[in-house]
Design a protein around this motif. Structure first.
Motif, PDB file in Angstrom:
ATOM      1  N   LEU B 168      35.919  29.716  36.387  1.00 27.09           N
ATOM      2  CA  LEU B 168      36.136  30.975  35.679  1.00 27.09           C
ATOM      3  C   LEU B 168      36.107  32.172  36.634  1.00 27.09           C
ATOM      4  O   LEU B 168      36.935  33.079  36.524  1.00 27.09           O
ATOM      5  CB  LEU B 168      35.075  31.160  34.587  1.00 27.09           C
ATOM      6  N   VAL B 169      35.156  32.160  37.565  1.00 28.50           N
ATOM      7  CA  VAL B 169      35.080  33.277  38.509  1.00 28.50           C
ATOM      8  C   VAL B 169      36.383  33.400  39.287  1.00 28.50           C
ATOM      9  O   VAL B 169      36.958  34.480  39.409  1.00 28.50           O
ATOM     10  CB  VAL B 169      33.890  33.083  39.485  1.00 28.50           C
ATOM     11  N   MET B 170      36.865  32.250  39.757  1.00 25.69           N
ATOM     12  CA  MET B 170      38.067  32.305  40.597  1.00 25.69           C
ATOM     13  C   MET B 170      39.295  32.652  39.772  1.00 25.69           C
ATOM     14  O   MET B 170      40.144  33.436  40.199  1.00 25.69           O
ATOM     15  CB  MET B 170      38.249  30.965  41.304  1.00 25.69           C
ATOM     16  N   ALA B 171      39.376  32.078  38.571  1.00 30.77           N
ATOM     17  CA  ALA B 171      40.542  32.342  37.721  1.00 30.77           C
ATOM     18  C   ALA B 171      40.585  33.820  37.341  1.00 30.77           C
ATOM     19  O   ALA B 171      41.652  34.433  37.313  1.00 30.77           O
ATOM     20  CB  ALA B 171      40.495  31.461  36.481  1.00 30.77           C
ATOM     21  N   ASP B 172      39.427  34.402  37.082  1.00 31.45           N
ATOM     22  CA  ASP B 172      39.392  35.827  36.754  1.00 31.45           C
ATOM     23  C   ASP B 172      39.838  36.680  37.936  1.00 31.45           C
ATOM     24  O   ASP B 172      40.336  37.783  37.761  1.00 31.45           O
ATOM     25  CB  ASP B 172      37.978  36.252  36.330  1.00 31.45           C
ATOM     26  N   ALA B 173      39.631  36.167  39.126  1.00 34.32           N
ATOM     27  CA  ALA B 173      40.068  36.910  40.311  1.00 34.32           C
ATOM     28  C   ALA B 173      41.553  36.672  40.589  1.00 34.32           C
ATOM     29  O   ALA B 173      42.074  37.127  41.604  1.00 34.32           O
ATOM     30  CB  ALA B 173      39.230  36.512  41.518  1.00 34.32           C
ATOM     31  N   GLY B 174      42.211  35.922  39.716  1.00 37.05           N
ATOM     32  CA  GLY B 174      43.650  35.733  39.866  1.00 37.05           C
ATOM     33  C   GLY B 174      44.034  34.464  40.594  1.00 37.05           C
ATOM     34  O   GLY B 174      45.200  34.237  40.893  1.00 37.05           O
ATOM     35  N   GLU B 175      43.053  33.608  40.862  1.00 39.05           N
ATOM     36  CA  GLU B 175      43.344  32.380  41.601  1.00 39.05           C
ATOM     37  C   GLU B 175      43.789  31.284  40.626  1.00 39.05           C
ATOM     38  O   GLU B 175      43.284  31.200  39.511  1.00 39.05           O
ATOM     39  CB  GLU B 175      42.076  31.938  42.331  1.00 39.05           C
ATOM     40  N   ALA B 577      33.092  32.544  45.529  1.00 41.34           N
ATOM     41  CA  ALA B 577      33.340  33.688  46.414  1.00 41.34           C
ATOM     42  C   ALA B 577      33.811  33.220  47.790  1.00 41.34           C
ATOM     43  O   ALA B 577      34.723  33.802  48.379  1.00 41.34           O
ATOM     44  CB  ALA B 577      32.075  34.527  46.549  1.00 41.34           C
ATOM     45  N   GLU B 578      33.208  32.135  48.279  1.00 46.69           N
ATOM     46  CA  GLU B 578      33.613  31.635  49.598  1.00 46.69           C
ATOM     47  C   GLU B 578      35.060  31.155  49.572  1.00 46.69           C
ATOM     48  O   GLU B 578      35.815  31.379  50.505  1.00 46.69           O
ATOM     49  CB  GLU B 578      32.704  30.478  50.038  1.00 46.69           C
ATOM     50  N   VAL B 579      35.435  30.474  48.479  1.00 53.87           N
ATOM     51  CA  VAL B 579      36.814  29.991  48.400  1.00 53.87           C
ATOM     52  C   VAL B 579      37.773  31.172  48.298  1.00 53.87           C
ATOM     53  O   VAL B 579      38.827  31.183  48.939  1.00 53.87           O
ATOM     54  CB  VAL B 579      37.006  29.048  47.193  1.00 53.87           C
ATOM     55  N   LEU B 580      37.390  32.180  47.513  1.00 57.06           N
ATOM     56  CA  LEU B 580      38.271  33.338  47.388  1.00 57.06           C
ATOM     57  C   LEU B 580      38.454  34.017  48.739  1.00 57.06           C
ATOM     58  O   LEU B 580      39.555  34.451  49.080  1.00 57.06           O
ATOM     59  CB  LEU B 580      37.699  34.328  46.365  1.00 57.06           C
ATOM     60  N   ALA B 581      37.361  34.086  49.510  1.00 54.41           N
ATOM     61  CA  ALA B 581      37.467  34.692  50.837  1.00 54.41           C
ATOM     62  C   ALA B 581      38.469  33.918  51.691  1.00 54.41           C
ATOM     63  O   ALA B 581      39.170  34.484  52.524  1.00 54.41           O
ATOM     64  CB  ALA B 581      36.108  34.719  51.522  1.00 54.41           C
TER      65      ALA B 581
END
Ligand SMILES: Cc1cc2nc3c(=O)[nH]c(=O)nc-3n(C[C@H](O)[C@H](O)[C@H](O)COP(=O)(O)OP(=O)(O)OC[C@H]3O[C@@H](n4cnc5c(N)ncnc54)[C@H](O)[C@@H]3O)c2cc1C
Ligand code: FES
Lengths: 156, 670
Positions: B168-175, B577-581
């Protein structure tokens, strides 16, 4: 009384398991005999027979190779390739006057600090008992290319 | 190409050696001034210095300054493990305009000062290692890190609360996120609970909305009843093959009306429901629990009459009608995904209580595990939330045994971290629902989380009994009339120093957490390591707790070690967060430790071609030499080891470098 013989040992460890274990022994402040000098490679599959012979020729009394447990190699099966090479080389070592026990291959997992300590201690004791390596025919198996480089620049 | 003249324009190399005290970590054992003096005597060393903390700002500034002042062309730092500060000092080199790969890190902390008893020995060993590195670094080449574009998208493996939260965190960030869950529904263990400690909020109330959001999220694809079967590629560029197992109900066609389940020839549920740990029953066509996501039924071919005899009236097919959602011929389907990063969130398993026969699990029907009781307490569980004994009566007294399979030399040595707390939770719920007397048998109460100690206090006030001591045995052997037809818990109460026998109607075993049974296979699949006891290993226990040794692969939740839900969620957020980075970078820099082939020496024997684990080397028929396809090379060096003529080499681990290092470690002055 004679001073106790202290062997010189080379340990060539793979980056992902055995070198990690060596680091962990340190972080856990576990002590072991100081005789071993550790060289890091990415995978035990990088270690060729010539490198091992070079260590003996350079004065090592024993060489320890560390890789990941079967199936755990970071690069699929570099450790099996190392096993094959070491097995073959052990058969050849007597021809150079090197006892096969002076070469040891072990699989040590990244979290196996205690096993690492035991391996190093055991190997050091074993080679200490065996005495210094006295090479009859120094194996001259280093690729010529390197011989030239080293002698031209370093030993000058 | 090789040889140390390559980057010094014909001038002799100038090495700078910088030796770190690391406070007293190194200097307390190694005589650093002596080592500095020694380093000054080594060939080509232009300057050797020591400093308290080389990695600190002043330490780094000193190195940069000296690089300029002494015109250094090679750099050695003797300090901690390259796994900790190699990157730091490579950066220092580059900022002082030396190529970062003309640098070598010497590990005199983990490999010397911390493991050597005697100070003199440690000093000598440090000298030898510095001598080795000073020889090796002469043969280093200027290199550029390999740069690759990063693919968007992330695979999350495991749909427990860890995987759900990270997704959910990543999907919300557009991933773009692919959530792979091997069970028919996401939710993991948390979906099985009724309430959660310490706040006693209802698990479904906080989890179900998250599960629904996952299903509806435009950026998330849920691959349920699926498993990852193959992973290839590298950080930023993974290829992941996922096997979707047949559920015999077509997901895309199903509208979740469950009329098929109603219409099954089995009018009543008859088969043990896996999700209820066999305590409840289901039909051959079923959803594991009412809030399942996806809300799609599945057919169990083991129990379905159509699969077993081919002669079923197929009520389900008729009920589905035009929607045509039932497909008895569905097969495994392989989905191939290309993504930049992976999160492994495969969770835990519970300890198998039958391994400790003296607690009577599997022998006495009224001995349950904590997880089973979670199901019994659950309002949508097999009993609708009522806890009854096997004979249908309410228990008058309940014994809860802590630490089953944890903190024990003979089973698992670790503390499972959640058992004390869930035991307290179960104690509270049992008292509330059944009015029974509840006895907790504990070794120590571990309640270190926020609000946890307060929850323990609350239970003490609620009148739950606490008996300190490791239970010796659960049996049905009565010594007094009061013990007839009950279970007797025999324990040494260490607070009063007496062996006691406590008769109860029901025993709950607070089983500990264990790695998933297939943890070993999973580590192989993702090329990550296990730490002691098979929990997945983080890159660094303190500084990189969600990374693994494989770049681009991260850990979240209980697969890394026992964890409660708050810690799991925090860690899942960190992994996200690490994956998004990673995925938000357009290019990724990869260590340039790949192979290269010097055509001049290649005889075309092709030994390397067959050995390369990634098929990165091919044979050029025209030139009659082996050629490397560099992006495929992951830098193991097996080709370099096998090449009979020294034509195949590995950057950073070239023959010359290794030979020089070995020689330096063994022979020379000092
Ligand atoms: C009886 C009991 C009661 C508890 N009560 C509480 C409580 O009240 N409060 C609290 O904070 N904590 C509680 N906990 C702890 C809580 O269960 C964990 O913190 C939490 O479940 C960890 O979540 P997770 O996602 O890491 O793992 P899990 O919940 O185990 O989820 C892992 C998921 O990954 C899937 N999976 C596994 N392997 C694969 C694979 N190879 N491929 C694809 N998918 C895979 C599994 O099917 C599962 O869905 C309790 C634990 C137990 C045993
Ligand atoms: S990476 Fe350890 S043996 Fe291959």
């Amino acid at each position: 009384m004679d001073e106790q013989f202290e062997p010189k040992l080379i340990g060539i460890l793979c980056n992902w398991c055995s070198y990690m274990a060596a680091d962990l022994v340190g972080t856990s402040r576990i002590r072991y005999a100081p005789n071993i000098r550790i060289i890091r490679v990415m995978c035990s599959g990088r270690i060729e027979s010539q490198l091992i012979l070079w260590a003996f020729r350079s004065g090592a009394d024993g060489v320890l190779i560390g890789g990941c447990n079967p199936g755990d190699c970071h690069y699929q099966e570099g450790n099996y390739k190392a096993l094959r090479r070491v097995t073959l080389l052990k058969q050849m070592l007597p021809q150079f006057g090197i006892e096969p026990e002076r070469l040891r291959l072990d699989w040590i997992c990244a979290s196996c600090a205690e096993e690492m300590r035991k391996t190093v201690e055991g190997f050091t004791a074993q080679i200490r008992n065996l005495g210094p390596l006295r090479l009859q025919t120094p194996p001259l198996l280093k690729p010529i290319k390197i011989e030239m480089e080293v002698s031209r620049h370093v030993e000058a | 190409m090789s040889g140390f003249n390559s980057s010094t324009n014909g001038h002799p190399p100038r090495i700078g050696v910088f030796i770190c005290h690391c406070g007293t970590n190194i200097a307390g054992k190694v005589n650093v001034p002596e080592v500095v003096e020694f380093a000054r005597t080594l060939p080509f060393v232009a300057v050797a210095k020591e400093y308290k903390y080389m990695c600190s700002d002043p330490g780094q500034e000193m190195i940069k300054h000296d690089i300029q002042q002494y015109g250094l062309t090679r750099l050695l730092v003797a300090a901690c493990s390259p796994h900790i500060h190699e990157e730091t000092f490579r950066k220092v080199a580059s900022e002082a305009s030396i190529n970062p790969f003309l640098f070598q890190m010497v590990n005199i902390r983990e490999l010397v000062s911390w493991v050597t008893e005697d100070g003199h020995e440690a000093t000598e060993k440090a000298k030898a290692m510095i001598r080795a590195a000073a020889k090796r670094v002469l043969f280093h080449d200027e290199l550029e890190p390999k740069k690759y574009p990063v693919k968007p998208g992330v695979v999350v493996v495991g749909g427990g609360i860890a995987g759900i939260h990270a997704a959910l965190v990543m999907a919300d960030a557009g991933e773009r996120v692919y959530l792979v869950e091997r069970e028919p529904s996401i939710g993991g263990h948390m979906a099985m609970f009724d309430k959660t400690f310490p706040t006693l909020d209802c698990a479904a109330c906080i989890l179900t909305p998250k599960m629904t959001t996952v299903r509806r999220h435009p950026n998330i694809t849920v691959l349920s009843y699926s498993e990852v079967v193959e992973v290839s590629g590298f950080v930023g560029n993974f290829k992941v093959k996922v096997k979707k197992k047949p559920r015999y109900v077509v997901e895309e066609k199903c509208v979740g009306c469950y009329e098929c389940i109603e219409a099954c020839v089995f009018k009543e549920p008859r088969f043990p429901n896996e999700f209820d740990l066999g305590l409840g029953k289901r039909k051959p066509i079923y959803v594991p629990f009412p809030q399942a996501v996806p809300p799609v039924p599945m057919i169990d071919p083991e129990t379905c009459i159509q699969f077993r005899t081919g002669k079923c009236p197929k009520g389900c097919v008729n009920a589905c009608g035009d929607r045509d959602g039932i497909d008895f011929d569905q097969k495994d389907e392989i989905v191939e995904l290309e993504v930049g990063g992976i999160i492994v969130a495969t969770g835990f398993d519970t300890f198998d209580a039958s391994r400790l026969p003296y607690y009577g699990y599997g022998i006495y029907p009224n001995v349950y595990t904590g997880l089973e009781v979670e199901r019994l307490l659950n309002a949508s569980g097999p009993t609708g939330g009522e806890v009854l004994l096997r004979n249908g009566q309410k228990p008058q007294s309940v014994g809860i045994i802590h630490c089953v399979g944890s903190r024990d030399e003979n089973t698992n040595r670790w503390c499972s971290r959640v058992c004390c707390m869930y035991s307290l939770k179960l104690a509270h719920l049992m008292k509330e629902r059944t009015g029974a007397e509840v006895y907790n048998f504990y070794i120590d109460i571990r309640a270190p989380g926020k609000g946890y100690e307060e929850f323990y206090d609350r239970l003490l006030q609620e009148g739950v009994h606490f008996i300190r001591g490791k239970v010796a045995e659960v049996s049905d052997w009565a010594m007094t009339p009061d013990e007839e037809n009950r279970l007797v818990i025999r324990v040494e109460d260490t607070l009063i120093g007496m062996v006691r026998r406590i008769p109860v109607d029901m025993v709950i075993l607070s089983v500990g957490l264990e790695p998933q049974r297939d943890a070993q296979e999973v580590t192989k699949l993702f090329n990550i390591s296990c730490s002691t006891g098979n929990w997945f290993m983080e890159r660094h226990p303190k500084l990189a707790p969600v990374s693994t040794m494989s770049a681009g692969i991260y850990l979240a939740g209980a697969c890394q070690g026992p964890k409660d839900i708050p810690d799991t969620v925090a860690q899942a957020g960190a992994a996200a967060a690490e994956v998004l980075a990673l995925t938000h970078k357009s290019v990724i820099e990869v260590e340039p430790n790949t192979a290269f082939i010097d055509e001049r020496y290649c005889s075309g024997c092709q030994i390397c071609v067959g050995l390369c684990p990634y098929s990165a080397i091919y044979y050029d028929e025209e030139k009659k030499v082996a050629v490397l396809n560099e992006p495929l090379c992951l830098g193991c060096g097996v080709c370099a080891a096998a090449c009979p003529s020294g034509a195949a080499q590995q950057h950073l681990f070239q023959d010359e470098q290794l030979y020089a290092e070995i020689e330096g470690a063994l022979v020379g002055v000092g």
